[in-house]
Design a protein around this motif. Structure first.
Motif, PDB file in Angstrom:
ATOM      1  N   GLN A   1      43.486  39.354  51.609  1.00  0.00           N
ATOM      2  CA  GLN A   1      44.010  38.525  52.686  1.00  0.00           C
ATOM      3  C   GLN A   1      42.861  37.841  53.400  1.00  0.00           C
ATOM      4  N   ALA A   2      42.880  36.535  53.355  1.00  0.00           N
ATOM      5  CA  ALA A   2      41.886  35.729  54.057  1.00  0.00           C
ATOM      6  C   ALA A   2      42.387  35.439  55.472  1.00  0.00           C
ATOM      7  N   PRO A   3      41.491  35.147  56.393  1.00  0.00           N
ATOM      8  CA  PRO A   3      41.906  34.850  57.771  1.00  0.00           C
ATOM      9  C   PRO A   3      42.918  33.724  57.827  1.00  0.00           C
ATOM     10  N   GLY A   4      44.022  33.980  58.500  1.00  0.00           N
ATOM     11  CA  GLY A   4      45.047  32.966  58.649  1.00  0.00           C
ATOM     12  C   GLY A   4      45.908  32.735  57.429  1.00  0.00           C
ATOM     13  N   GLU A   5      45.685  33.541  56.398  1.00  0.00           N
ATOM     14  CA  GLU A   5      46.441  33.365  55.157  1.00  0.00           C
ATOM     15  C   GLU A   5      47.344  34.570  54.910  1.00  0.00           C
ATOM     16  N   GLU A   6      48.313  34.392  54.024  1.00  0.00           N
ATOM     17  CA  GLU A   6      49.157  35.498  53.628  1.00  0.00           C
ATOM     18  C   GLU A   6      48.424  36.381  52.613  1.00  0.00           C
ATOM     19  N   ARG A   7      48.897  37.583  52.510  1.00  0.00           N
ATOM     20  CA  ARG A   7      48.340  38.507  51.528  1.00  0.00           C
ATOM     21  C   ARG A   7      48.584  37.961  50.119  1.00  0.00           C
ATOM     22  N   GLU A   8      47.590  38.103  49.281  1.00  0.00           N
ATOM     23  CA  GLU A   8      47.641  37.548  47.929  1.00  0.00           C
ATOM     24  C   GLU A   8      47.387  38.641  46.898  1.00  0.00           C
ATOM     25  N   PHE A   9      48.190  38.640  45.871  1.00  0.00           N
ATOM     26  CA  PHE A   9      47.980  39.569  44.771  1.00  0.00           C
ATOM     27  C   PHE A   9      46.725  39.183  44.004  1.00  0.00           C
ATOM     28  N   VAL A  10      45.909  40.186  43.665  1.00  0.00           N
ATOM     29  CA  VAL A  10      44.687  39.945  42.905  1.00  0.00           C
ATOM     30  C   VAL A  10      44.789  40.522  41.494  1.00  0.00           C
TER      31      VAL A  10
ATOM     32  N   LYS B   1      41.973  35.072  37.267  1.00  0.00           N
ATOM     33  CA  LYS B   1      41.981  35.325  35.821  1.00  0.00           C
ATOM     34  C   LYS B   1      40.700  34.831  35.176  1.00  0.00           C
ATOM     35  N   GLY B   2      40.132  35.679  34.321  1.00  0.00           N
ATOM     36  CA  GLY B   2      38.909  35.325  33.629  1.00  0.00           C
ATOM     37  C   GLY B   2      37.642  35.628  34.408  1.00  0.00           C
ATOM     38  N   ARG B   3      37.791  35.964  35.699  1.00  0.00           N
ATOM     39  CA  ARG B   3      36.624  36.256  36.529  1.00  0.00           C
ATOM     40  C   ARG B   3      36.620  37.697  37.023  1.00  0.00           C
ATOM     41  N   PHE B   4      37.790  38.242  37.277  1.00  0.00           N
ATOM     42  CA  PHE B   4      37.907  39.594  37.812  1.00  0.00           C
ATOM     43  C   PHE B   4      38.468  40.527  36.746  1.00  0.00           C
ATOM     44  N   THR B   5      38.051  41.789  36.821  1.00  0.00           N
ATOM     45  CA  THR B   5      38.559  42.802  35.895  1.00  0.00           C
ATOM     46  C   THR B   5      38.898  44.070  36.670  1.00  0.00           C
ATOM     47  N   ILE B   6      40.111  44.553  36.497  1.00  0.00           N
ATOM     48  CA  ILE B   6      40.523  45.805  37.126  1.00  0.00           C
ATOM     49  C   ILE B   6      40.431  46.916  36.090  1.00  0.00           C
ATOM     50  N   SER B   7      39.999  48.078  36.534  1.00  0.00           N
ATOM     51  CA  SER B   7      39.921  49.240  35.659  1.00  0.00           C
ATOM     52  C   SER B   7      40.148  50.491  36.496  1.00  0.00           C
ATOM     53  N   ARG B   8      40.357  51.586  35.811  1.00  0.00           N
ATOM     54  CA  ARG B   8      40.581  52.830  36.533  1.00  0.00           C
ATOM     55  C   ARG B   8      39.998  54.003  35.763  1.00  0.00           C
ATOM     56  N   SER B   9      39.735  55.059  36.492  1.00  0.00           N
ATOM     57  CA  SER B   9      39.313  56.323  35.907  1.00  0.00           C
ATOM     58  C   SER B   9      40.209  57.405  36.490  1.00  0.00           C
ATOM     59  N   ASN B  10      41.152  57.855  35.713  1.00  0.00           N
ATOM     60  CA  ASN B  10      42.044  58.901  36.201  1.00  0.00           C
ATOM     61  C   ASN B  10      41.291  60.206  36.436  1.00  0.00           C
ATOM     62  N   ALA B  11      40.294  60.457  35.625  1.00  0.00           N
ATOM     63  CA  ALA B  11      39.520  61.689  35.774  1.00  0.00           C
ATOM     64  C   ALA B  11      38.775  61.720  37.103  1.00  0.00           C
ATOM     65  N   GLU B  12      38.337  60.534  37.554  1.00  0.00           N
ATOM     66  CA  GLU B  12      37.578  60.451  38.802  1.00  0.00           C
ATOM     67  C   GLU B  12      38.439  60.012  39.978  1.00  0.00           C
ATOM     68  N   ASN B  13      39.725  59.737  39.715  1.00  0.00           N
ATOM     69  CA  ASN B  13      40.627  59.242  40.766  1.00  0.00           C
ATOM     70  C   ASN B  13      40.092  57.967  41.417  1.00  0.00           C
ATOM     71  N   MET B  14      39.643  57.053  40.581  1.00  0.00           N
ATOM     72  CA  MET B  14      39.052  55.816  41.067  1.00  0.00           C
ATOM     73  C   MET B  14      39.706  54.607  40.389  1.00  0.00           C
TER      74      MET B  14
END
Length: 123
Positions: free
Chosen positions: A38-47, A64-77
């Motif tokens: 959420q940027a100032p004065g803007e609505e929340r945006e899905f990333v 898209k093409g710039r950000f990457t989401i990942s997770r580690s269930n073992a580390e709860n991250m």
């Protein structure tokens, strides 16, 4: 589930940052996880979002093409690697968790939210 986001900061355009979200309280591996901003004065945006299986990911069009989401269930991250950052990426970034079905790109799917971490991209 308690969520703690970190890793924000000031970076120049074109640079990179890696956000982290630490989860605690329940069986983390059963949750879908997401990042919103959420940027100032803007609505929340899905990333970005990632299914609890880790096999399916979703991204907002602007990252898209710039950000990457990942997770580690073992580390709860869960992580958000952000590359080629632009000034328009400046926002408070929030991690979120969902323990049920729902559209992964919509905020109302997520019942648990972290406190947010500020990302500032200078031009």
């Amino acid at each position: 589930v308690q969520l703690q986001a970190s890793g924000g900061g000031l970076v120049q355009a074109g640079g990179s940052l890696r956000l982290s979200c630490a989860a605690s309280g329940r069986t983390f591996s059963n949750y879908a996880m997401a990042w919103f901003r959420q940027a100032p004065g803007e609505e929340r945006e899905f990333v970005a979002a990632i299914r609890w299986t880790g096999g399916y990911t979703y991204y907002g069009d602007s990252v898209k093409g710039r950000f990457t989401i990942s997770r580690s269930n073992a580390e709860n991250m869960v992580y958000l690697q952000m590359n080629s950052l632009k000034p328009e990426d400046t926002a408070v970034y929030y991690c979120a968790a969902a323990d049920g079905a729902g559209i992964p790109t919509m905020g109302r799917t997520y019942g648990y939210w972290g406190q947010g971490t500020l990302v500032t991209v200078s031009s």
